[in-house]
Motif scaffolding. Structure first.
Motif, PDB file in Angstrom:
ATOM      1  N   ALA A   1       0.835  -1.203   0.000  1.00  0.00           N
ATOM      2  CA  ALA A   1       0.000   0.000   0.000  1.00  0.00           C
ATOM      3  C   ALA A   1       0.869   1.252   0.000  1.00  0.00           C
ATOM      4  N   TYR A   2       0.331   2.333  -0.555  1.00  0.00           N
ATOM      5  CA  TYR A   2       1.078   3.584  -0.667  1.00  0.00           C
ATOM      6  C   TYR A   2       1.422   4.177   0.696  1.00  0.00           C
ATOM      7  N   ASP A   3       0.595   3.908   1.704  1.00  0.00           N
ATOM      8  CA  ASP A   3       0.882   4.467   3.021  1.00  0.00           C
ATOM      9  C   ASP A   3       1.753   3.547   3.874  1.00  0.00           C
ATOM     10  N   SER A   4       2.280   2.467   3.258  1.00  0.00           N
ATOM     11  CA  SER A   4       3.162   1.550   3.998  1.00  0.00           C
ATOM     12  C   SER A   4       4.555   2.170   4.146  1.00  0.00           C
ATOM     13  N   ASP A   5       5.288   1.702   5.126  1.00  0.00           N
ATOM     14  CA  ASP A   5       6.668   2.129   5.327  1.00  0.00           C
ATOM     15  C   ASP A   5       7.552   1.308   4.370  1.00  0.00           C
ATOM     16  N   LEU A   6       7.988   1.952   3.286  1.00  0.00           N
ATOM     17  CA  LEU A   6       8.757   1.242   2.275  1.00  0.00           C
ATOM     18  C   LEU A   6      10.063   0.696   2.826  1.00  0.00           C
ATOM     19  N   ASP A   7      10.723   1.461   3.681  1.00  0.00           N
ATOM     20  CA  ASP A   7      11.993   1.008   4.245  1.00  0.00           C
ATOM     21  C   ASP A   7      11.802  -0.288   5.033  1.00  0.00           C
ATOM     22  N   THR A   8      10.715  -0.331   5.810  1.00  0.00           N
ATOM     23  CA  THR A   8      10.434  -1.556   6.572  1.00  0.00           C
ATOM     24  C   THR A   8      10.117  -2.723   5.639  1.00  0.00           C
ATOM     25  N   ALA A   9       9.311  -2.461   4.614  1.00  0.00           N
ATOM     26  CA  ALA A   9       8.954  -3.510   3.655  1.00  0.00           C
ATOM     27  C   ALA A   9      10.192  -4.066   2.960  1.00  0.00           C
ATOM     28  N   ILE A  10      11.087  -3.168   2.560  1.00  0.00           N
ATOM     29  CA  ILE A  10      12.314  -3.600   1.876  1.00  0.00           C
ATOM     30  C   ILE A  10      13.196  -4.414   2.820  1.00  0.00           C
ATOM     31  N   ARG A  11      13.295  -3.973   4.065  1.00  0.00           N
ATOM     32  CA  ARG A  11      14.130  -4.691   5.033  1.00  0.00           C
ATOM     33  C   ARG A  11      13.573  -6.081   5.312  1.00  0.00           C
ATOM     34  N   VAL A  12      12.237  -6.177   5.488  1.00  0.00           N
ATOM     35  CA  VAL A  12      11.611  -7.466   5.782  1.00  0.00           C
ATOM     36  C   VAL A  12      11.827  -8.443   4.625  1.00  0.00           C
ATOM     37  N   ALA A  13      11.636  -7.956   3.386  1.00  0.00           N
ATOM     38  CA  ALA A  13      11.797  -8.821   2.211  1.00  0.00           C
ATOM     39  C   ALA A  13      13.251  -9.252   2.053  1.00  0.00           C
ATOM     40  N   THR A  14      14.166  -8.329   2.285  1.00  0.00           N
ATOM     41  CA  THR A  14      15.596  -8.658   2.160  1.00  0.00           C
ATOM     42  C   THR A  14      16.015  -9.677   3.198  1.00  0.00           C
ATOM     43  N   ASP A  15      15.561  -9.495   4.430  1.00  0.00           N
ATOM     44  CA  ASP A  15      15.898 -10.444   5.499  1.00  0.00           C
ATOM     45  C   ASP A  15      15.324 -11.825   5.207  1.00  0.00           C
ATOM     46  N   LEU A  16      14.130 -11.862   4.633  1.00  0.00           N
ATOM     47  CA  LEU A  16      13.498 -13.133   4.296  1.00  0.00           C
ATOM     48  C   LEU A  16      14.362 -13.915   3.307  1.00  0.00           C
ATOM     49  N   ALA A  17      14.819 -13.236   2.250  1.00  0.00           N
ATOM     50  CA  ALA A  17      15.639 -13.907   1.249  1.00  0.00           C
ATOM     51  C   ALA A  17      16.988 -14.322   1.830  1.00  0.00           C
TER      52      ALA A  17
END
Length: 273
Positions: A185-201
């Motif tokens: 979503a546009y109101d999501s924290d992109l930095d958090t989303a990127i960090r979570v996805a990176t950590d997952l991989a």
């Protein structure tokens, strides 16, 4: 009636004696066995004495086998008393006429088969895509390439189409990049989303540490910001890693409170006065 008289018996409407027929049958049987042995010996020797890939060895063995059968057919005809020289001239004229009208494609496929065997854009057991058709390479024959699709469908493609079109080879390289796209979503924290996805991989045991996993913004969509999670893995692990990351990113974003929105369309109605 003596055996000699029986063997001198002439086949009706021809000058071929029964003796020649028997001789031709014996030559055909012995020749067939010899061709099988020579082809097997040639294939084995070629495999052991060279570093040629299996696909090239198989192609050369098929070509050698066809050549031997043509020679055997001529020998059998000669045993029957047929004038081989006149037949070769006659066949040459017929073949030339046929080639002029209908075998251009066969010649093209034969030539393409030689180039495929020599330059090896595809190899046996590799997974490739040709003109939108994907499958594992089973063999490259004299005229056609055979693929086995994941649903066990057998596909035969003329060699000229394989050689004359782009070929996507998914198996040639030892490693490949997996990409998982997800919208937030546009109101999501992109930095958090990127960090979570990176950590997952990075935490996945089959994701390679180098090159490092990365997450990039690929699109500002109508309903979401599209992120692409990119990670490298061994080619044999691509399917499993792809599925794991797809499932994992959904679970990880839910736990982190990151919304993955449904497509939305705003409709504005203006009433007439």
């Amino acid at each position: 009636m003596e055996i000699a008289e029986i063997l001198d018996f002439t086949v009706p409407l021809s000058s071929i004696t029964l003796e020649r027929v028997v001789l031709a049958i014996l030559v055909a049987i012995i020749g067939w066995i010899v061709v099988k042995v020579l082809t097997s010996t040639f294939t084995t020797a070629l495999s052991r004495a060279s570093n040629l890939p299996g696909l090239v060895v198989e192609f050369l063995a098929r070509f050698f086998s066809v050549l031997l059968y043509v020679i055997l057919a001529l020998i059998v005809l000669a045993a029957l008393g047929v004038d081989i020289s006149s037949m070769v001239l006659g066949l040459s004229a017929v073949i030339g006429l046929i080639l002029g009208f209908g075998l251009q494609d066969s010649i093209n496929n034969l030539a393409a088969g030689v180039w495929l065997a020599a330059f090896r854009p595809i190899d046996k057991d590799e997974f490739v895509e040709v003109k939108g058709i994907s499958g594992k390479v089973v063999s490259v024959g004299i005229l056609a390439t055979e693929l086995l699709k994941p649903d066990n469908t057998y596909i035969t493609i003329p060699n000229s189409l394989v050689w004359g079109n782009p070929v996507i080879n998914s198996s040639r390289m030892e490693t490949r990049r997996v990409e998982v796209k997800v919208g937030v979503a546009y109101d999501s924290d992109l930095d958090t989303a990127i960090r979570v996805a990176t950590d997952l991989a990075a935490a996945h045991e089959k994701v390679l540490p180098s090159p490092k996993p990365a997450v990039v913004v690929t699109e500002l969509g109508d309903s979401s910001v599209v992120l692409a999670l990119r990670a490298w893995t061994k080619t044999s692990d691509v399917g499993g890693v792809q599925g794991d990351l797809n499932r994992g990113i959904l679970r990880a974003f839910r736990e982190a409170g990151i919304e993955i929105p449904f497509p939305q369309l705003d409709v504005h109605l203006t009433g007439a006065e």
